[in-house]
Design a protein around this motif. Structure first.
Motif, mmCIF file in Angstrom:
data_model
loop_
_atom_site.group_PDB
_atom_site.id
_atom_site.type_symbol
_atom_site.label_atom_id
_atom_site.label_comp_id
_atom_site.label_asym_id
_atom_site.label_seq_id
_atom_site.Cartn_x
_atom_site.Cartn_y
_atom_site.Cartn_z
ATOM 1 N N LEU A 58 31.253 49.166 38.926
ATOM 2 C CA LEU A 58 31.688 50.519 38.597
ATOM 3 C C LEU A 58 32.088 51.224 39.890
ATOM 4 N N VAL A 59 33.125 52.037 39.813
ATOM 5 C CA VAL A 59 33.589 52.796 40.977
ATOM 6 C C VAL A 59 33.423 54.280 40.680
ATOM 7 N N TYR A 60 32.605 54.957 41.504
ATOM 8 C CA TYR A 60 32.322 56.379 41.331
ATOM 9 C C TYR A 60 32.937 57.188 42.469
ATOM 10 N N GLU A 61 32.983 58.489 42.260
ATOM 11 C CA GLU A 61 33.262 59.362 43.388
ATOM 12 C C GLU A 61 32.086 59.246 44.353
ATOM 13 N N PHE A 62 32.341 59.337 45.631
ATOM 14 C CA PHE A 62 31.267 59.249 46.614
ATOM 15 C C PHE A 62 30.699 60.643 46.851
ATOM 16 N N ILE A 63 29.387 60.781 46.679
ATOM 17 C CA ILE A 63 28.708 62.062 46.892
ATOM 18 C C ILE A 63 28.047 62.021 48.275
ATOM 19 N N GLU A 64 28.466 62.935 49.138
ATOM 20 C CA GLU A 64 28.234 62.825 50.572
ATOM 21 C C GLU A 64 26.787 62.697 51.029
ATOM 22 N N LYS A 65 25.893 63.459 50.435
ATOM 23 C CA LYS A 65 24.549 63.559 51.001
ATOM 24 C C LYS A 65 23.481 62.729 50.284
ATOM 25 N N GLY A 66 23.900 61.692 49.598
ATOM 26 C CA GLY A 66 22.915 60.795 49.003
ATOM 27 C C GLY A 66 22.220 61.395 47.799
ATOM 28 N N ASN A 67 21.008 60.923 47.530
ATOM 29 C CA ASN A 67 20.294 61.418 46.350
ATOM 30 C C ASN A 67 19.087 62.266 46.714
ATOM 31 N N LEU A 68 18.597 62.979 45.734
ATOM 32 C CA LEU A 68 17.495 63.918 45.941
ATOM 33 C C LEU A 68 16.226 63.215 46.398
ATOM 34 N N ASP A 69 15.981 62.017 45.894
ATOM 35 C CA ASP A 69 14.790 61.265 46.292
ATOM 36 C C ASP A 69 14.759 61.057 47.796
ATOM 37 N N GLN A 70 15.903 60.742 48.389
ATOM 38 C CA GLN A 70 15.964 60.529 49.839
ATOM 39 C C GLN A 70 15.616 61.787 50.605
ATOM 40 N N TRP A 71 16.046 62.921 50.095
ATOM 41 C CA TRP A 71 15.783 64.179 50.800
ATOM 42 C C TRP A 71 14.349 64.664 50.616
ATOM 43 N N LEU A 72 13.749 64.340 49.498
ATOM 44 C CA LEU A 72 12.369 64.776 49.265
ATOM 45 C C LEU A 72 11.352 63.872 49.947
ATOM 46 N N HIS A 73 11.634 62.574 49.964
ATOM 47 C CA HIS A 73 10.618 61.611 50.398
ATOM 48 C C HIS A 73 11.018 60.790 51.616
ATOM 49 N N GLY A 74 12.123 61.144 52.259
ATOM 50 C CA GLY A 74 12.547 60.387 53.425
ATOM 51 C C GLY A 74 13.456 59.251 53.013
ATOM 52 N N HIS A 75 14.121 58.683 53.976
ATOM 53 C CA HIS A 75 15.071 57.617 53.712
ATOM 54 C C HIS A 75 15.212 56.770 54.958
ATOM 55 N N SER A 76 15.828 55.621 54.793
ATOM 56 C CA SER A 76 16.142 54.764 55.922
ATOM 57 C C SER A 76 17.610 54.416 55.829
ATOM 58 N N SER A 77 18.430 55.084 56.605
ATOM 59 C CA SER A 77 19.867 54.870 56.548
ATOM 60 C C SER A 77 20.473 55.069 57.922
ATOM 61 N N ASN A 78 21.467 54.256 58.231
ATOM 62 C CA ASN A 78 22.164 54.394 59.500
ATOM 63 C C ASN A 78 23.366 55.308 59.397
#
Length: 383
Positions: A157-177
């Protein structure tokens, strides 16, 4: 036996042999003709891309691609190149039944590509449901689908890209380069506005002529754009229902911690109130920073997030629920607003379905929260 009788038997035998040979020849010709016709028809199907997607068709055996924009040519070669052969480095999410990659198409457009697992449980059904659902939706708080590619067990599936990721990453931290993510805690004002966006999106889904039940509302399925506006994503478990009926399932649908108590009792009915409960849990998680599938300590006892929120509300201790990462000096953090927010969350996460409000009512309550002016408060925080 005289010669006359012998001649008769010989004639009969010859007739039978000739008849059998003729019948065999006819059957052979018919089989060959049928095989050629079937092969030609199959080749025509494979060569013709689906421009008007029909999720009920056999995409599991027919090669197909489709996009809203005729200029956007979707193929496995293009998507493989755009994701660097589906490099782990470009993974930006782990949705239901597959991984999500950030991709740059040859046109320069940045998109999100979801690759469904070939061995995913009922993966094709989930793919068809997501295609059917997303292709017909149009709302600012619902993620937009741009197209798809499918061949055999492979489905993308091809979606529009949403710039700032998902809410889970912002609430609980994330690991992304990816430098699109900035490591700072969401403010209270942003969190409330994100919940308003999710509420508007669900209100839209539930208000359709044939309502859509998402069935998997959770932090990782809420995407945030550059303005921290919410976009509901991942409709793999979604179901359309008649306004006069509920969808009865034979399987659990959802994520542990967000599923309503009736599922615990074996009542697998999907209706609007299932989404409302999950939304209430999401409100609690967003305010507190606590994951709903982990216990919270209260008076020396470990209890669930919903039970904890109810007890804190009973004690008038709503301010103590607020995520410790949020500055207590924030302009938009006001006790009256916090109390009303938790009250709405507890209403949504009511134990009984009849206790839970409709999403249209939830939207009104969130929009009328006391002492809360999103744009004004955001401007004050920015300065």
């Amino acid at each position: 036996m005289d010669h006359g009788v012998q001649a008769i038997f010989a004639a009969i035998g010859s007739f039978i042999v000739v008849t059998l040979l003729l019948a065999a020849a006819i059957l052979f010709c018919q089989h060959r003709k049928s095989t050629k016709s079937r092969t030609r028809r199959n080749n025509q199907i494979r060569a013709r891309p689906l421009r008007n997607p029909n999720p009920s068709s056999s995409l599991s055996i027919v090669d197909a691609s489709w996009s809203w924009d005729p200029k956007l040519k979707i193929s496995m070669e293009e998507l493989s190149r755009a994701t660097e052969n589906f490099s782990p480095r470009l993974i930006v999410g782990d949705g239901s039944f597959g991984l999500v990659y950030k991709a740059r198409l040859s046109t320069g457009a940045v998109v999100a590509v979801k690759k469904l697992s070939p061995d995913a449980f009922q993966g094709f059904r989930e793919f068809a449901a997501e295609m059917e659902t997303l292709s017909k939706l149009g709302h600012r708080n619902i993620v937009k689908i741009l197209g798809y590619w499918a061949s055999g067990p492979e489905r993308l599936l091809v979606y529009e890209f949403i710039e700032k990721g998902n809410l889970d990453q912002w609430l609980h931290g994330h690991s992304s380069n990816d430098d699109v993510f900035r490591c700072f805690p969401l403010t209270w004002v942003h969190r409330v506005n994100i919940m308003r966006g999710v509420a508007h999106g669900l209100c839209y889904l539930h208000g359709l002529d044939k309502p859509i039940i998402h069935r998997d509302i959770k932090a990782s399925n809420v995407l945030l754009d550059s303005e921290f506006q919410a976009h509901i994503a991942d409709f793999g478990l979604a179901r359309r229902i008649d306004t006069s009926h509920s969808h009865v399932s034979t399987q659990f649908a959802g994520t542990i911690g967000y599923m309503p108590p009736e599922y615990r009792d074996g009542v697998l009915v999907a209706n609007k109130k299932v989404d409302v409960y999950s939304f209430g849990v999401l409100m609690m998680e967003t305010a507190s920073g606590h994951r709903p599938n982990l216990a919270v300590r209260f008076d020396g006892v470990d209890i669930g997030l919903v039970q904890w929120a109810r007890k804190m509300k009973e004690q008038g201790a709503e301010m103590k629920m607020v995520d410790e990462k949020i500055s207590r000096d924030e302009e938009g953090l006001r006790e009256e607003s916090v109390k009303e927010y938790i009250r709405i969350a507890c209403m949504c996460a009511g134990e009984l379905q009849k206790e839970r409000p409709q999403m249209v009512e939830v939207v009104k309550l969130l929009e009328s929260m006391p002492h809360f002016d999103y744009q004004n408060d955001v401007n004050k925080i920015a300065t």
